[in-house]
Design a protein around this motif. Sequence first.
Motif, PDB file in Angstrom:
ATOM      1  N   ASP A 693       0.843  -1.192   0.000  1.00 44.44           N
ATOM      2  CA  ASP A 693       0.000   0.000   0.000  1.00 44.44           C
ATOM      3  C   ASP A 693       0.878   1.242   0.000  1.00 44.44           C
ATOM      4  OD1 ASP A 693      -1.979   1.827   0.140  1.00 44.44           O
ATOM      5  OD2 ASP A 693      -2.715   1.262   2.132  1.00 44.44           O
ATOM      6  N   LYS A 694       0.917   1.944  -1.126  1.00 41.62           N
ATOM      7  CA  LYS A 694       1.754   3.143  -1.225  1.00 41.62           C
ATOM      8  C   LYS A 694       1.276   4.250  -0.289  1.00 41.62           C
ATOM      9  CE  LYS A 694       3.268   2.381  -5.972  1.00 41.62           C
ATOM     10  NZ  LYS A 694       3.361   2.958  -7.343  1.00 41.62           N
ATOM     11  N   LYS A 695      -0.012   4.319  -0.072  1.00 45.96           N
ATOM     12  CA  LYS A 695      -0.546   5.347   0.821  1.00 45.96           C
ATOM     13  C   LYS A 695      -0.029   5.148   2.244  1.00 45.96           C
ATOM     14  CE  LYS A 695      -4.992   7.499   1.937  1.00 45.96           C
ATOM     15  NZ  LYS A 695      -6.467   7.452   1.714  1.00 45.96           N
ATOM     16  N   GLN A 696      -0.011   3.920   2.713  1.00 43.75           N
ATOM     17  CA  GLN A 696       0.498   3.645   4.057  1.00 43.75           C
ATOM     18  C   GLN A 696       2.001   3.883   4.129  1.00 43.75           C
ATOM     19  OE1 GLN A 696      -1.442   2.954   6.658  1.00 43.75           O
ATOM     20  NE2 GLN A 696       0.386   3.082   7.953  1.00 43.75           N
ATOM     21  N   VAL A 697       2.714   3.584   3.050  1.00 47.70           N
ATOM     22  CA  VAL A 697       4.158   3.833   3.033  1.00 47.70           C
ATOM     23  C   VAL A 697       4.435   5.326   3.178  1.00 47.70           C
ATOM     24  CG1 VAL A 697       6.235   3.699   1.597  1.00 47.70           C
ATOM     25  CG2 VAL A 697       4.653   1.775   1.701  1.00 47.70           C
ATOM     26  N   CYS A 698       3.666   6.159   2.475  1.00 51.08           N
ATOM     27  CA  CYS A 698       3.855   7.605   2.565  1.00 51.08           C
ATOM     28  C   CYS A 698       3.558   8.112   3.976  1.00 51.08           C
ATOM     29  CB  CYS A 698       2.961   8.312   1.549  1.00 51.08           C
ATOM     30  SG  CYS A 698       3.364   7.942  -0.182  1.00 51.08           S
ATOM     31  N   LYS A 699       2.504   7.561   4.601  1.00 55.08           N
ATOM     32  CA  LYS A 699       2.187   7.984   5.972  1.00 55.08           C
ATOM     33  C   LYS A 699       3.317   7.622   6.929  1.00 55.08           C
ATOM     34  CE  LYS A 699      -2.868   7.768   5.594  1.00 55.08           C
ATOM     35  NZ  LYS A 699      -4.114   7.142   6.111  1.00 55.08           N
ATOM     36  N   ASN A 700       3.838   6.408   6.822  1.00 59.26           N
ATOM     37  CA  ASN A 700       4.936   5.997   7.716  1.00 59.26           C
ATOM     38  C   ASN A 700       6.155   6.881   7.514  1.00 59.26           C
ATOM     39  OD1 ASN A 700       3.257   3.937   8.572  1.00 59.26           O
ATOM     40  ND2 ASN A 700       4.176   2.394   7.211  1.00 59.26           N
ATOM     41  N   LEU A 701       6.471   7.214   6.276  1.00 60.39           N
ATOM     42  CA  LEU A 701       7.648   8.037   6.002  1.00 60.39           C
ATOM     43  C   LEU A 701       7.501   9.427   6.592  1.00 60.39           C
ATOM     44  CD1 LEU A 701      10.367   8.425   4.568  1.00 60.39           C
ATOM     45  CD2 LEU A 701       9.085   9.115   2.531  1.00 60.39           C
ATOM     46  N   LEU A 702       6.324  10.062   6.381  1.00 60.89           N
ATOM     47  CA  LEU A 702       6.135  11.426   6.891  1.00 60.89           C
ATOM     48  C   LEU A 702       6.126  11.453   8.414  1.00 60.89           C
ATOM     49  CD1 LEU A 702       3.518  12.896   4.399  1.00 60.89           C
ATOM     50  CD2 LEU A 702       5.905  13.535   4.667  1.00 60.89           C
ATOM     51  N   GLU A 703       5.530  10.465   9.032  1.00 60.89           N
ATOM     52  CA  GLU A 703       5.535  10.442  10.499  1.00 60.89           C
ATOM     53  C   GLU A 703       6.949  10.271  11.043  1.00 60.89           C
ATOM     54  OE1 GLU A 703       2.910   7.293  11.397  1.00 60.89           O
ATOM     55  OE2 GLU A 703       1.060   8.431  10.945  1.00 60.89           O
ATOM     56  N   THR A 704       7.809   9.657  10.256  1.00 62.76           N
ATOM     57  CA  THR A 704       9.197   9.478  10.682  1.00 62.76           C
ATOM     58  C   THR A 704      10.010  10.755  10.450  1.00 62.76           C
ATOM     59  OG1 THR A 704       9.056   7.144  10.135  1.00 62.76           O
ATOM     60  CG2 THR A 704      11.261   8.071  10.412  1.00 62.76           C
ATOM     61  N   LEU A 705       9.810  11.412   9.319  1.00 62.25           N
ATOM     62  CA  LEU A 705      10.644  12.560   8.955  1.00 62.25           C
ATOM     63  C   LEU A 705      10.184  13.834   9.619  1.00 62.25           C
ATOM     64  CD1 LEU A 705      11.131  11.845   5.141  1.00 62.25           C
ATOM     65  CD2 LEU A 705      12.680  11.315   7.016  1.00 62.25           C
ATOM     66  N   ILE A 706       8.878  14.099   9.663  1.00 65.20           N
ATOM     67  CA  ILE A 706       8.342  15.360  10.208  1.00 65.20           C
ATOM     68  C   ILE A 706       7.648  15.028  11.523  1.00 65.20           C
ATOM     69  CG2 ILE A 706       6.832  17.314   9.780  1.00 65.20           C
ATOM     70  CD1 ILE A 706       7.142  16.819   6.809  1.00 65.20           C
ATOM     71  N   LYS A 707       8.220  15.546  12.607  1.00 67.11           N
ATOM     72  CA  LYS A 707       7.718  15.207  13.930  1.00 67.11           C
ATOM     73  C   LYS A 707       6.441  15.959  14.266  1.00 67.11           C
ATOM     74  CE  LYS A 707      11.238  12.514  14.499  1.00 67.11           C
ATOM     75  NZ  LYS A 707      11.024  11.047  14.406  1.00 67.11           N
ATOM     76  N   ASP A 708       6.306  17.169  13.740  1.00 66.45           N
ATOM     77  CA  ASP A 708       5.131  17.981  14.060  1.00 66.45           C
ATOM     78  C   ASP A 708       3.963  17.526  13.181  1.00 66.45           C
ATOM     79  OD1 ASP A 708       3.297  19.822  14.799  1.00 66.45           O
ATOM     80  OD2 ASP A 708       4.466  21.606  14.257  1.00 66.45           O
ATOM     81  N   PRO A 709       2.921  16.935  13.747  1.00 61.89           N
ATOM     82  CA  PRO A 709       1.799  16.456  12.901  1.00 61.89           C
ATOM     83  C   PRO A 709       1.006  17.585  12.273  1.00 61.89           C
ATOM     84  CG  PRO A 709       1.287  16.183  15.227  1.00 61.89           C
ATOM     85  CD  PRO A 709       2.729  16.631  15.187  1.00 61.89           C
ATOM     86  N   ASP A 710       1.142  18.813  12.792  1.00 71.47           N
ATOM     87  CA  ASP A 710       0.383  19.927  12.201  1.00 71.47           C
ATOM     88  C   ASP A 710       0.989  20.395  10.885  1.00 71.47           C
ATOM     89  OD1 ASP A 710      -1.726  21.951  12.439  1.00 71.47           O
ATOM     90  OD2 ASP A 710      -0.033  23.358  12.567  1.00 71.47           O
ATOM     91  N   LYS A 711       2.184  19.921  10.545  1.00 75.10           N
ATOM     92  CA  LYS A 711       2.842  20.379   9.329  1.00 75.10           C
ATOM     93  C   LYS A 711       2.339  19.655   8.073  1.00 75.10           C
ATOM     94  CE  LYS A 711       5.566  23.262  11.412  1.00 75.10           C
ATOM     95  NZ  LYS A 711       5.419  24.730  11.215  1.00 75.10           N
ATOM     96  N   PHE A 712       1.533  18.632   8.249  1.00 75.13           N
ATOM     97  CA  PHE A 712       1.018  17.915   7.080  1.00 75.13           C
ATOM     98  C   PHE A 712      -0.312  17.283   7.456  1.00 75.13           C
ATOM     99  CE2 PHE A 712       3.683  15.037   9.446  1.00 75.13           C
ATOM    100  CZ  PHE A 712       2.935  13.877   9.524  1.00 75.13           C
ATOM    101  N   GLN A 713      -1.093  17.004   6.398  1.00 74.53           N
ATOM    102  CA  GLN A 713      -2.374  16.329   6.583  1.00 74.53           C
ATOM    103  C   GLN A 713      -2.552  15.332   5.433  1.00 74.53           C
ATOM    104  OE1 GLN A 713      -4.608  16.414   8.920  1.00 74.53           O
ATOM    105  NE2 GLN A 713      -3.793  18.101  10.191  1.00 74.53           N
ATOM    106  N   PHE A 714      -3.225  14.219   5.733  1.00 76.60           N
ATOM    107  CA  PHE A 714      -3.478  13.194   4.729  1.00 76.60           C
ATOM    108  C   PHE A 714      -4.925  13.304   4.247  1.00 76.60           C
ATOM    109  CE2 PHE A 714      -0.118  11.348   7.388  1.00 76.60           C
ATOM    110  CZ  PHE A 714       0.843  11.113   6.413  1.00 76.60           C
TER     111      PHE A 714
END
Length: 1814
Positions: A693-714
């Motif tokens: 699932d590419k969508k789940q891969v992107c979520k895992n990557l962003l949660e790892t790279l960007i610590k602040d959850p307010d900086k992105f939304q899915f």
Amino acid sequence: MSVTELYSRYTRVWIPDPEEVWKSAEIIKDYKEGDKVLHLKLEDESTLEYSIGPKDNALPFLRNPDILVGENDLTALSYLHEPAVLHNLKVRFLESNHIYTYCGIVLVAINPYEQLQIYGEEVINAYTGQNMGDMDPHIFAVAEEAYKQMARDEKNQSIIVSGESGAGKTVSAKYAMRFFATVGGSANDTNVEEKVLASSPIMEAIGNAKTTRNDNSSRFGKYIQIGFDRRYHIIGANMRTYLLEKSRVVFQAEEERNYHIFYQLCASSSLPEFKDLTLTSAEDFTYTSLGENIFIEGVNDAEDLVKTREALTMLGVKEIHQMSIFKVIASILHLGNVGIVSERDGESCHINRDGTHLHHFCRLLGIEQEQMEHWLCRRKLVTTAETYVKNMSHAQAVNARDALAKHIYAHLFDWIVEHINKALHTSTKQHSFIGVLDIYGFETFEINSFEQFCINYANEKLQQQFNSHVFKLEQEEYMKEQIPWTLIDFYDNQPCIDLIEAKLGILDLLDEECKVPKGTDQNWAQKLYSQHSNSGHFEKPRMSNRSFIVVHFADKVEYQCDGFLEKNRDTVYEEQINILKASQINVRAAKPVPKGHNREHRKTVGTQFRNSLHLLMETLNATTPHYVRCIKPNDFKESFVFDSRRAVQQLRACGVLETIRISAAGYPSRWTYPDFFSRYRVLMTKKDMTIGDKKQVCKNLLETLIKDPDKFQFGKTKIFFRAGQVAYLEKLRADKFRFACINIQKTVRGWLQRIRYRKIRKSAITLQRYGRGYLARRFAEMLRLTRAALICQKQYRMVRVRREYLRTRRAVITIQAFARGMFIRRLYQEFLLHHKAMIIQKTVRGWLVRKKYLRARYAAIVIQCFYRRVRAKRQLKQLKIAARSAEHFKNLNVGMENKIVQLQKKMDNQSKEYKTQNEQLVVTNTTLGSEVTKLQKEVETLRSRQTAGTQVTSLQEELEKLRAELQEAHAQRKQIEEEFSSEKQGLEQRVEELEKENKLLKKEKEEMNRRIQTSSQGQAGDVSQKEIRLQVELDEERQRYQNLVKEYSRLEQRYENLQEDMSSMKFHPGHRRNPSNQSSLGSDSNYPSISMSEVGDTDDTIQQVEEMGIEKAAMDLSVFMKLQKRVRELEQERKRLQTNLEKVEELSTRKGNEPMISTSEDDINADLAYNSLKRQELETENKKLKNDLNELRKAVADRASDNNSSNELQEGYNLLLNQLKAANEELDVRKEEVLMLKTQIVNSTRQSENINHIDSNDVSEWTNIKKPLDSEDTGDAPDLKNKAQDWGYLNEDGELGLAYQGLKQVARLLEAQLQTQSRQHKDELEALHTQIELLKDSLEKKQEMLDHFSTLSPDALVEFSVQQEITRLTNENLDLKELVEKLEKNEKKLKKQLRIYMKKVQELEVSQATKSRPELTRQVTVQRKEKDFEGMLEYYKEDEVLLVKTLITEMKPNAVSATVPCLPAYILFMCIRHADYINDDQKVHSLLTTTINAIKKVLKRNNDDFEMTSFWLANASRLLHCLKQYSGDEAFMTQNTVKQNEHCLKNFDLAEYRQVLSDLSIQVYQQLVRVAEGIMQPMIVSAMLESESIPSLAGVKPMGYRNRSSSLDCESGGPAGYTLQALIRQLGQFYTVMADHGLDPEISQQVVRQLFYSINAVTLNNLLLRKDVCSWSTGVQLRYNISQLEEWLRGKNLHQSGAVATMEPVIQAAQLLQVKKKTSQDAEAICSLCTALSLQQIVKILNLYTPLNEFEERVAVSFIRDIQNRLQDRIENNQLLVDTKYTFPVLFPYTPSALSLETVHIPASLSLHFLTRV
């Protein structure tokens, strides 16, 4: 992500700069929190310590990565702020020359001040149907978006164009309207779109003017509503205008101008129609010379007036109304020059009577001059008690005059706008509309007045609407993606709007002050200060009490109160208005103007503007808006010069930065999950890559790279990022790549060092080995040299001694030689002197003797010369006398006389033949007389037998009367023959005279023949060039012809559409027939009725040219063109001859076709006797015709070979030929008479033999058997029946009735033949008279030529004679070729007639045989002929509709898929063959016409079905080939079998129908290409540019995905993507369908070539208009895709079709994307590589080239300039895009069928049982 991570070393930032607004710098030291200074390095390598503090300066703006610079959408930038926006616009504008950039939903347009080639029709076609983000930013993309949303959402749209003066608003609005006019053209012939475009020059003329900022500034606002119907075609338009700047009519600042129309009229004042206006130069008028410069560089006012008048005419403004408009404009100019002189008291004034301008003003308007002169200086004051007339001061009078001028121009402006709206109005109901708003932008000057206040007020309202719409779109996007929505704070300018328009606002207080009787601007200012001093948007200036400041959304603006009240009132004195009301020209608008005493109810200008603005806002709020913000790059109107300060001011004022701020406040960067995965998969771990699932891969990557959850939304389909996050991800990606590069470099460098060490060690060992060997060899060399030195010394000493000896010996010998030589030379000199003295003496003596001899010889020569001259003069005189004598000419023209003698002999022979024919005629007449006498005697004997002789007497009288008529006819004939012979003798005398004149030019003719031969030999070297030129001309002619055919089919389709529209508009009660139950077989062909004998086939002509060779065709092309002109004349002659032939055959045909009532033995015997005699005569005549034909061929060959024959001899020959033809025709008539008489004699003899066997009962039988012989007898048939009993009573045996009928038949036949002869004689006389006139004309021309000869000099005479001889020889050659062609035609005609006669004789024999066997029926006959099938199909005329319906209308391609290809074409041709066989002209014409019309209707009904179109293209071309193959022309019979040659057409020449079928084939071919292109069009871009044929090759460039959600189909997510394999499959399907239908391979190759051209054009155009696909990886991908297409061509054996050559431009574009682009060598390679691309296309691709990652470099501007300099001399068209509508000229080569017609099998499934095989 902390601040220290962002502001680290090497990070680039933006710092403020007073010159460039923002300046780039690089951090050279990491920033830590709490530092007061940021250490920076500028671009010039200087360092700067940038102070930072919470109060002083915040941290500078971060700069985006270079890979994001130059983006199409500003919101795609990671860091969204003012310097990033400004830098991106600057880079795109200066480096790439891109004037359009998206900013979210806004299109930012920068004025280039240069005409760009990006607005052509091909660009419109490229943007049509595309989504807004798919192509590069363009005004057409916005227009297409509005048009698409209107059609899809059925909601009205608006395009709001705003900007400063000179920013290009008017041009942008004009191009948007041009797009709508092109895409949504009117559905009928009203040409509304042209009228909409025609309104632009009119409005520019009356509403635009030159200002300091713009040469064509719009001084008014306008909103144009373009109306569309339900099919989204333009049906009308409407225009609303706002706030015309009337003050410009009477005042212009320096370097500015009045409205253009004034200067256009002055520049055209010299025209005759403008003489009455009494205008001069614009410098002579006050209202046009205030700006001190009346000219605009590059503008021709006179030419602009012509365009304005043409636009007025197109909009239906009559000429008289146009002149009225010009009179009003001229009157305003004259009014401005009216001089007003102040009186001494200063309180009054008067009009200067020296000037004539007031007189011209009153004359042009048709008003009273005295009244106007009076009220220009006075005004009326009305009180409750009385009325006063008060004088005005000079200043008041001037203001009143200017107010009147402004009033007149304003009403004229409204009148013109109203008439434009009337012209654009339509009665059709409007379904939807698109509005284009062209309105002034925010303005601020040093002195701002009422106009600027209203303009800025309008911009406040528009900005409020813009902010709310942007906010609404952002909210819709977040809600669509289902992400948390937080309220974004944006600037709301409602308080500023309330300050202006609310109760007790600025406008309200202004209106209130205007109502005060003595209100002033200063009092109004004080009211403003007291009322709004507490408002946050209102300020009072410190140093002024007559101005105020309004804080607008863009800037603070200070307004001067002076003039506000006067401009708001817009006062014009009532007395002057009343005078204008009596004008002969109505200068008032259609809207009623309130009267003066109702002034308190009149609305002020501010109120009117506020109301119209509210109405505009209601309209805009009810539509979907689209925004275009125009930016002015500099104030000097220089092309591609960018002033950052001016650009920033406009970006702040137009709301672009507010859009950026709103976007930056939310989630400006947006990525789809697949693109994010493809771009940043390098940051993922191997474990993450295993997840499916590419969508789940992107979520895992962003949660790892960007610590602040307010900086992105899915979201559902996209990932949303805050500002700067994409830059951070790009930084991480670059760091990852940098770390990987370091590892790769480390490994590679270690490997390189190890290799280097091994190489050094190996080299050292090698050097040692070679060194030791070198030392050993050197020692051995020393030993050899020592031994050699000893030997050398010995030899040297020996040589030295020997050389000394030889030197001494040589010296002694030399001294001896010199001494001996000296003595010998002295002796020789003495002998030489003696010898020279003897030579001198000899020469002198000889010279003296020769001189004496020459003197004597010269004297003798002089005497001889004088004597010989005298004798020569005498001899010359005698020769001149002899030259004038006739003997001389006879000697010169002995050969010509022989020819004349031969011709005379031929004439004598013809005369002898004519005499013999006359003698035969006399003998025939004698025989006829004897027969008549014999019959008369028989009548007398019969009369003696009868008791009652009254009936015999009447018959005898009638016989005498007929005999007298016959004698009279003979007398008339003799008289005509005498006249003919006299005229013939006169013509022969004239021919002899002309021949004598012709002899004088014989020598010149021969000399010219030699010169012509010499010149023709010199031209032999140019044959190849002529071939090439002729081939090019042939292709161009084909292209023009096929374009005409295409245009004809388009107009035909348009005409049918109009007919359908007209029929749909009418209401028909009851049942209406639909197309399914209408007859499709009606003869509604647009082609005229075609004669079977007319000749003219373009394809046949081309085929013959190809067969005879290009070289020969080039030599005979002029003759060929002239022969085409002669075709009609030859066919008319053939028709005339054919009518005569039909008259001769009429009697026999009627007799052969009439059914016999009785099988009487007497009638059968009579018919047999007549037919046997007729057959004998025909056989004899056939032999004579063959002999005559052979003699005629020989004579033609002799005449054609004799190039020296003159036109006069040719005419004499034609005359003799006509006489021979007339004699033969007369002989035929006489023979026919003899046959008829013989038949009657035989019948009468047999009747007399059986006279005793006839009883009284036979009378009734005789009356039943006899039939009337002609039409007149038919009418008398009842009388004959009634009188049968009387005849029986008079003559019991019926002999008298038989004799009477026979004589009556003979008499009528003779009478008809005499009439025919008289008509023929009349025709011959007319022809002879015509020849006489022609001879007279030629004689007169030759006499004029002789007179002209006598006036010319010798040199000119020679040159003129040469030209005349060339002309004469050319004409003679043409005439000879015409004669040969004519004789060949006659030969063919005689052969065809002979075949007809033979066929009729055979039919006659068969009919006689069948009469003897009446028991055989037609069915038996058909069965007998079944054994020998002739390849024909018989049908009845009434079955033609069913035939066409079965074969064409209801035919399905799969119904005949298992049979012979093109079976319908074969069946139709076999039916045509049978109609030709039975000689039925009407049947052939009806079948062919119905077939063509039915094919057209089928194709119209299936206009998008490729299979059906291909099927009928194959059948139409096959039918055309059959008509050629079986036409009987030798050019088409070379490949036929013997059986096929027997099946050729016998009676009709269908060449004209071949031309019609050829045109139909061209139309079907064009429809086939159009259908195929329509199917492939959506697939090309996706397959060629977007699909990844090579996986993982194309990188994904970071972008913002700011496309409008409305641009894509919400349900399907946009158009489906196509792969290259899908495109190849579609091509293969096309080719398979064409092959299955039996389409000729040559035509299939041309279709494939055209489709490949379409692929090339669409691909290249998209490449030139899309920045995202101009990259190295796209070039590799594109080249691979093209190679796959080439492989498909080779697999289908189509590589020779020329399809690959059409792909050359896109191939070179792909190579251009791949090659290196740095050095001058690269530039040279590109220039030599891209030969199929234009310079503009090469530069465009280089400008669009975009690196996909930071390791690539952009193309330098200097490199592009180098390319331009190298290719500036290339000759090419200046077109950027490829014409996608271009069609190659199609050629239908002749391909005969090997199928024999008798073998064609018709399947029973076709239900063609009514066809009979013949």
